[in-house]
Design an enzyme around this catalytic site. Structure first.
Site, PDB file in Angstrom:
ATOM      1  N   ARG A 141      30.572  29.048  22.827  1.00  0.00           N
ATOM      2  CA  ARG A 141      30.413  28.301  24.077  1.00  0.00           C
ATOM      3  C   ARG A 141      29.146  27.461  23.991  1.00  0.00           C
ATOM      4  O   ARG A 141      28.290  27.692  23.130  1.00  0.00           O
ATOM      5  CB  ARG A 141      30.261  29.289  25.238  1.00  0.00           C
TER       6      ARG A 141
ATOM      7  N   GLY B   5      30.073  40.897  28.464  1.00  0.00           N
ATOM      8  CA  GLY B   5      29.759  42.107  29.211  1.00  0.00           C
ATOM      9  C   GLY B   5      30.961  43.006  29.417  1.00  0.00           C
ATOM     10  O   GLY B   5      30.829  44.163  29.802  1.00  0.00           O
TER      11      GLY B   5
ATOM     12  N   ASP C 283      30.615  46.888  35.200  1.00  0.00           N
ATOM     13  CA  ASP C 283      31.287  48.095  34.702  1.00  0.00           C
ATOM     14  C   ASP C 283      32.051  47.851  33.393  1.00  0.00           C
ATOM     15  O   ASP C 283      32.656  48.779  32.851  1.00  0.00           O
ATOM     16  CB  ASP C 283      32.229  48.658  35.771  1.00  0.00           C
ATOM     17  N   GLY C 284      32.050  46.620  32.928  1.00  0.00           N
ATOM     18  CA  GLY C 284      32.744  46.328  31.672  1.00  0.00           C
ATOM     19  C   GLY C 284      34.251  46.256  31.804  1.00  0.00           C
ATOM     20  O   GLY C 284      34.962  46.127  30.807  1.00  0.00           O
TER      21      GLY C 284
ATOM     22  N   ARG D 213      43.102  38.223  25.095  1.00  0.00           N
ATOM     23  CA  ARG D 213      42.927  36.767  25.099  1.00  0.00           C
ATOM     24  C   ARG D 213      42.893  36.256  23.674  1.00  0.00           C
ATOM     25  O   ARG D 213      42.271  36.863  22.800  1.00  0.00           O
ATOM     26  CB  ARG D 213      41.628  36.414  25.824  1.00  0.00           C
TER      27      ARG D 213
ATOM     28  N   ASP E 127      28.308  28.687  30.043  1.00  0.00           N
ATOM     29  CA  ASP E 127      28.899  29.783  29.263  1.00  0.00           C
ATOM     30  C   ASP E 127      30.420  29.762  29.347  1.00  0.00           C
ATOM     31  O   ASP E 127      31.087  30.496  28.624  1.00  0.00           O
ATOM     32  CB  ASP E 127      28.362  31.147  29.732  1.00  0.00           C
TER      33      ASP E 127
HETATM   34  P1  AMP Z   1      32.270  35.152  34.090  1.00  0.00           P
HETATM   35  O1  AMP Z   1      31.966  34.940  35.518  1.00  0.00           O
HETATM   36  O2  AMP Z   1      33.555  35.885  33.854  1.00  0.00           O
HETATM   37  O3  AMP Z   1      32.182  33.897  33.273  1.00  0.00           O
HETATM   38  O4  AMP Z   1      31.150  36.145  33.535  1.00  0.00           O
HETATM   39  C1  AMP Z   1      29.786  35.849  33.574  1.00  0.00           C
HETATM   40  C2  AMP Z   1      29.025  36.948  32.873  1.00  0.00           C
HETATM   41  O5  AMP Z   1      29.149  38.180  33.593  1.00  0.00           O
HETATM   42  C3  AMP Z   1      29.460  37.241  31.460  1.00  0.00           C
HETATM   43  O6  AMP Z   1      28.337  37.594  30.723  1.00  0.00           O
HETATM   44  C4  AMP Z   1      30.385  38.401  31.640  1.00  0.00           C
HETATM   45  O7  AMP Z   1      30.522  39.172  30.469  1.00  0.00           O
HETATM   46  C5  AMP Z   1      29.691  39.182  32.735  1.00  0.00           C
HETATM   47  N1  AMP Z   1      30.617  40.012  33.502  1.00  0.00           N
HETATM   48  C6  AMP Z   1      31.553  39.607  34.379  1.00  0.00           C
HETATM   49  N2  AMP Z   1      32.214  40.653  34.895  1.00  0.00           N
HETATM   50  C7  AMP Z   1      31.711  41.760  34.328  1.00  0.00           C
HETATM   51  C8  AMP Z   1      31.969  43.171  34.436  1.00  0.00           C
HETATM   52  N3  AMP Z   1      32.915  43.644  35.260  1.00  0.00           N
HETATM   53  N4  AMP Z   1      31.228  44.023  33.701  1.00  0.00           N
HETATM   54  C9  AMP Z   1      30.269  43.563  32.880  1.00  0.00           C
HETATM   55  N5  AMP Z   1      29.974  42.253  32.721  1.00  0.00           N
HETATM   56  C10 AMP Z   1      30.679  41.370  33.434  1.00  0.00           C
HETATM   57 MG    MG Z   2      32.634  33.461  31.410  1.00  0.00          MG
END
Ligand code: AMP
Ligand code: MG
Length: 484
Positions: free
Chosen positions: A181, A90, A123-124, A174, A250
């Site tokens: 995963r 995301g 917000d990506g 990274r 994930d």
């Molecule tokens: P994480 O908690 O980092 O493992 O992320 C879990 C999911 O949320 C993944 O699909 C990420 O890509 C998405 N995600 C986390 N933060 C953001 C963000 N700021 N904008 C878009 N997607 C996010």
């Molecule tokens: Mg993750």
């Protein structure tokens, strides 16, 4: 000076349903925080060029890297036990793969590079704090000898992101041996896409488990390989006091590397129930529960592979059960063996496991610091860490009697113990102080100091002796946050 990644992109040749093709979104004011020179060289890059304007333009997503085939990967996953059929990158974009000077293939990914079709309501973007945290802790893990994704660079974006208030934005580059995963397999399983699962498994075998390709049953051998690497990884985590904090499926890598440093933390005083993550309300991902969750996640992986293991479902389940049954014994053997080495035991004798477990019980009862206890045992000064000195002395006598069966000299044993018991770990209060200085005062000196210390975790660094110490009560960090 030009920045030339020698891209050789295989994942982007998989079918279109495995990802979305898109470029990073440019940012307003990119500025370099840090480049990892050693890693840049391993990747065949000129570190100075990477730190220059052309490099920073690529690392911030403002300029496409030549030869990149940039994609956001599709994946699903169980988050705290609940299945989400679509997660995906995301806010991360894979630029491509590079075969390094060491012959190893690695993904180059920008994390925080802008919205993708998988962003949902996000917000990506990434805030600078979590970017620096991942940089610091993943590089510390690498120096500690734990399989992990790496950090090639960190930049600020010159844009603010909205989290608990407005925060400076950042992008982490990274580097991972891949980004497949457990949740990537789940993505295809959730769509009954057996061809997708097979293509993904074949890709993972070619990339990470080449021996499985020639095994009698390649998919069984593949599952066995992932199970073995995760057992080893989680044993290593426990042996250095690491708590991942968000072991969602994930966030479990097929390659066996530690991935996703959100609310991770290192334990100070030994307590298997330790949890730092603010979102882990049920202590699902507590320090001592990590092996259980590892097996739970691997069971989810095995479920996705059933159609590949045998056309007859009950036969497939039997195969999967057999492989999953190897996790517990393998984890236990590696964990106990690691504990034995931490107390200087090279030969294997009956009663060794109990001797190590007695020490852990004593540490728990005395709130003894996990890292310091083992380090100071090597130096003969651990007694000060125990409130119940008599109990420690009794254990110490027992240990000394056991050491009589070892052939190594005391000096050789001390050296061996110091090589597996770090003096320095990324203690939460030090990490937090370094990140606060960077974000609140734009002062990167504490971050740089900590990076320097943690690049040599097994060496005494007398000038930094205070960095060995656990927090004072007033410095103690009680919770960590994803900060995403
Ligand atoms: P994480 O908690 O980092 O493992 O992320 C879990 C999911 O949320 C993944 O699909 C990420 O890509 C998405 N995600 C986390 N933060 C953001 C963000 N700021 N904008 C878009 N997607 C996010
Ligand atoms: Mg993750």
């Amino acid at each position: 000076m030009t920045v030339q990644f020698a891209f050789d992109n295989l994942y982007a040749q998989l079918p279109e349903r495995f990802y979305a093709r898109l470029a990073p979104t440019p940012v307003a004011g990119p500025r370099l925080i840090r480049v990892n020179k050693g890693l840049a060289e391993t990747l065949g890059l000129d570190p100075d060029a990477l730190a220059g304007p052309d490099g920073v333009a690529i690392l911030s997503g403002n300029q496409p890297a030549e030869g990149a085939a940039s994609i956001a990967l599709a994946y699903a996953g169980h988050q705290f036990g609940n299945f989400v059929p679509q997660l995906g990158d995301g806010r991360a974009i894979l630029l491509g793969e590079v075969v390094g000077r060491d012959g190893l293939r690695r993904d180059i990914q920008l994390k925080g590079a802008g919205p993708t079709p998988f962003s949902r309501r996000g917000d990506g973007r990434a805030a600078l704090g979590p970017v620096l945290r991942e940089y610091l802790v993943s590089e510390a893990m690498a120096a500690l000898g734990v399989p992990t994704t790496r950090a090639l660079a960190a930049v600020t974006t010159g844009e603010a992101v909205m989290r608990e208030g407005l925060m400076p934005g950042g992008i982490l580059t990274r580097v991972a041996s891949s980004h497949m995963r457990v949740g990537t397999f789940q993505y295809f399983a959730a769509r009954n896409d057996t061809d997708g699962i097979r293509l993904l498994a074949d890709h993972a075998i070619a990339r990470h488990y080449p021996d499985a390709a020639t095994a009698a049953d390649p998919y069984r051998a593949f599952l066995a390989g992932v199970v073995a690497r995760q057992a080893e990884l989680i044993a290593r985590w426990l042996l250095i006091g690491f708590i991942h904090g968000v072991m969602n499926t994930d966030n479990m890598s097929i390659s066996g590397e530690t991935i996703d440093y959100g609310p991770c933390a290192f334990m100070d005083e030994y307590d298997p129930a330790t949890v730092f993550s603010s979102i882990d309300r049920d202590a699902r991902y507590a320090y001592g529960n990590q092996p259980n969750i590892g097996l739970w996640n691997l069971t989810r992986l095995a479920e996705t592979l059933l159609p590949l293991l045998d056309p007859d479902e009950s036969a497939a389940i039997e195969i999967a059960r057999g492989v999953l049954g190897t996790f517990g014994p393998r984890f236990q053997a590696l964990y106990v063996d690691g504990l034995r080495r931490k107390i200087g035991l090279a030969v294997d004798r009956d009663g060794d496991a109990d001797l190590t477990l007695d020490l852990l019980k004593l540490m728990a009862a005395n709130n003894a610091d996990f890292t310091l206890t083992f380090r100071k045992l090597a130096d003969g000064t651990a007694r000060d860490l125990f409130i119940d000195v008599a109990a420690f002395d009794a254990w110490h006598d027992h240990w000394q009697r056991r050491l009589a069966f070892e052939s190594a000299s005391p000096e050789a044993r001390r050296t061996a113990m110091r090589a597996v018991n770090p003096a320095f770990i990324p203690r939460n209060h030090r990490v937090e102080a370094a990140l606060n200085a960077a974000i609140e005062r734009r002062d990167f000196e504490p971050f740089d100091t900590l990076m320097t210390i943690l690049s040599r975790p097994f060496d005494d660094q007398p000038e930094y002796a205070e960095y060995m110490l656990p927090p004072e009560e007033s410095e103690r960090v009680r919770q960590t946050f994803c900060g995403t």
